[in-house]
Design a protein around this motif. Sequence first.
Motif, mmCIF file in Angstrom:
data_model
loop_
_atom_site.group_PDB
_atom_site.id
_atom_site.type_symbol
_atom_site.label_atom_id
_atom_site.label_comp_id
_atom_site.label_asym_id
_atom_site.label_seq_id
_atom_site.Cartn_x
_atom_site.Cartn_y
_atom_site.Cartn_z
ATOM 1 N N ASP A 165 -1.961 5.482 2.366
ATOM 2 C CA ASP A 165 -0.969 5.842 3.466
ATOM 3 C C ASP A 165 -0.275 5.656 1.482
ATOM 4 N N ILE A 166 -0.047 6.746 1.322
ATOM 5 C CA ILE A 166 1.290 7.309 0.314
ATOM 6 C C ILE A 166 2.885 6.840 0.313
ATOM 7 N N GLY A 167 3.092 6.547 0.469
ATOM 8 C CA GLY A 167 4.451 6.714 0.418
ATOM 9 C C GLY A 167 4.628 5.251 1.066
ATOM 10 N N SER A 168 4.307 4.280 1.539
ATOM 11 C CA SER A 168 3.804 3.075 2.685
ATOM 12 C C SER A 168 4.910 2.908 2.775
ATOM 13 N N GLY A 169 6.610 3.037 2.272
ATOM 14 C CA GLY A 169 7.581 2.196 2.600
ATOM 15 C C GLY A 169 7.314 0.903 2.644
ATOM 16 N N ALA A 170 8.115 0.814 4.021
ATOM 17 C CA ALA A 170 7.109 -0.636 5.148
ATOM 18 C C ALA A 170 6.232 -0.580 5.271
ATOM 19 N N GLY A 171 5.881 0.171 4.905
ATOM 20 C CA GLY A 171 4.030 -0.097 4.879
ATOM 21 C C GLY A 171 3.416 0.687 6.560
ATOM 22 N N LEU A 172 4.177 2.099 7.069
ATOM 23 C CA LEU A 172 4.001 2.160 7.598
ATOM 24 C C LEU A 172 3.598 3.713 7.300
ATOM 25 N N PRO A 173 2.083 4.948 7.967
ATOM 26 C CA PRO A 173 1.462 4.327 8.981
ATOM 27 C C PRO A 173 0.758 3.140 8.780
#
Length: 219
Positions: A69-77
């Motif tokens: 997951d690239i650029g996951s941020g808050a873990g999404l997706p």
Amino acid sequence: MKHRSVEEIAREVFGDRFPLAERYRELLATEGTTRGLIGPREADRLWERHILNSAVVQELIPPDAAVVDIGSGAGLPGIPLALARPDLSVTLVEPLARRTVFLEAVAAELEPSIRVVRGRAEAPDVRKKAGNCDVVVSRAVAPLAKLSGWSLPLLRAGGEMLAMKGSSAAEEIERDRAEITRIGGRDLSILSCGSGLLDPPTIVVRAVRGARGVSAPKK
């Protein structure tokens, strides 16, 4: 989501791991909001707009896949996928320190097998750590051509990029098809996930990495 509550749908999607998904929702609504990873207005619609929207992408992922997951941020997706599909090997790639701290804490509590890699997807060290995977997923990260330049090099030959997009998906494919083909992507298509569960369903742009590898994207 007519006639069924969001919780009922979440229980169907996550099965016996629903308590973990519910705990993730709580963490997003509290720590995620405090840390600025989730907007305060999103707290009441985390299930449908974020967690379920992400989790239904599992429909497109084969068993036992290595997923990045690239650029996951808050873990999404990535986190919803890992919770819904414990057979997957999930790596979250995120460049910002404050976000990786959150991701590492969530993974440690909910799913210790999730790996967190700090860095940009295009960086050589990230490609070394997370590369040769089966599937690269992303959500609201970048325009399609740029996203493909980051995603395709992480994939093994024949691996799939699954980019969550909105109503602009067809327009982006039309605009960026030539560049995506140039850097090694093929079989571009638009797919929907969660039909019958989510309204609207999740829209995903899919591309396959060609066997000849990926050349460097244009600057």
